[in-house]
Enzyme design. Sequence first.
Site, PDB file in Angstrom:
ATOM      1  N   THR A 185       0.838  -1.194   0.000  1.00  0.00           N
ATOM      2  CA  THR A 185       0.000   0.000   0.000  1.00  0.00           C
ATOM      3  C   THR A 185       0.879   1.252   0.000  1.00  0.00           C
ATOM      4  O   THR A 185       2.101   1.166   0.180  1.00  0.00           O
ATOM      5  CB  THR A 185      -0.933   0.008   1.221  1.00  0.00           C
ATOM      6  OG1 THR A 185      -0.133  -0.023   2.416  1.00  0.00           O
ATOM      7  CG2 THR A 185      -1.863  -1.181   1.202  1.00  0.00           C
ATOM      8  N   THR A 243       1.850   3.515   1.971  1.00  0.00           N
ATOM      9  CA  THR A 243       2.742   3.853   3.079  1.00  0.00           C
ATOM     10  C   THR A 243       3.921   2.895   3.213  1.00  0.00           C
ATOM     11  O   THR A 243       4.746   3.059   4.109  1.00  0.00           O
ATOM     12  CB  THR A 243       1.971   3.858   4.412  1.00  0.00           C
ATOM     13  OG1 THR A 243       1.416   2.547   4.627  1.00  0.00           O
ATOM     14  CG2 THR A 243       0.855   4.887   4.392  1.00  0.00           C
ATOM     15  N   LYS A 244       4.021   1.903   2.335  1.00  0.00           N
ATOM     16  CA  LYS A 244       5.062   0.894   2.453  1.00  0.00           C
ATOM     17  C   LYS A 244       6.277   1.226   1.577  1.00  0.00           C
ATOM     18  O   LYS A 244       6.255   2.158   0.776  1.00  0.00           O
ATOM     19  CB  LYS A 244       4.500  -0.481   2.080  1.00  0.00           C
ATOM     20  CG  LYS A 244       3.266  -0.870   2.882  1.00  0.00           C
ATOM     21  CD  LYS A 244       3.515  -0.834   4.382  1.00  0.00           C
ATOM     22  CE  LYS A 244       2.360  -1.411   5.189  1.00  0.00           C
ATOM     23  NZ  LYS A 244       1.104  -0.650   5.071  1.00  0.00           N
ATOM     24  N   THR A 245       7.339   0.424   1.731  1.00  0.00           N
ATOM     25  CA  THR A 245       8.573   0.707   0.989  1.00  0.00           C
ATOM     26  C   THR A 245       8.481   0.309  -0.478  1.00  0.00           C
ATOM     27  O   THR A 245       9.154   0.890  -1.331  1.00  0.00           O
ATOM     28  CB  THR A 245       9.756  -0.031   1.636  1.00  0.00           C
ATOM     29  OG1 THR A 245       9.419  -1.416   1.787  1.00  0.00           O
ATOM     30  CG2 THR A 245      10.077   0.541   2.999  1.00  0.00           C
TER      31      THR A 245
END
Length: 236
Positions: free
Chosen positions: A140, A142-144
């Site tokens: 998603t 907000t992930k790396t």
Amino acid sequence: MAKEYAEDPRMHVVAVSSVTIGLTITLEALGITGEVLVPSFTFCASANAIVQAGATSVFVDSCPETYNISVSDLEKKITKQTEAILAVHVFGVPADCLALEKIAKGNNIKLIFDAAHGMGSTLNNVKMGRFGDAEVFSTTPTKTLVTGEGGLVFTRDAALAQRLRIYREYGNPGDCTYIGTNGRLNEISCLMGIASFDLLPEHLRLRQAAAKAYAEKLTSIPGIHLQQIPALLNKS
């Protein structure tokens, strides 16, 4: 240990529409219907997936230093009804994968990791994704690694990977043999993920720099305690 995992050529990756769907169909594909040990400190999706798969959540204490599942309390919670462990890499700090693998093997139960925050994290220089029966990552915004929405299931079990591909496609290998869901990752998200791979090293560098800056500013303030990263863990 690093060589044992890093050179294993049997890795399979199955793209899914979310980490929650990935966890749910992994539990279903493994045939888990009994008790699943899960940490008390985690996002609700970890326990939701267990219930959605028709299994029962049994909560285990979490370590106040690392926020990860307590191995000692987990061992106390194992019963004849325990069929799996669903551990979590909290905020990118890996759970004690080696200890958990030993416990799972010794008790003949499955080991799954909610690796939503784990992309790019390493344990003894081995990247997350190679431990347990499966590790499920989130992609998603907000992930790396980002696909817009979505998730990735990593496993060394070819048969499990094949079942996951069927379960994400309505459980339909051509004759509707299984009960599945629409859990595929759409093509646009896949294209975004491919582009995001090139940005992953920079995303990790920026996050590490931000974490270091926060730690330097906050550690001297009385009453504030930061998550500990054990010496055996590192971020690549």
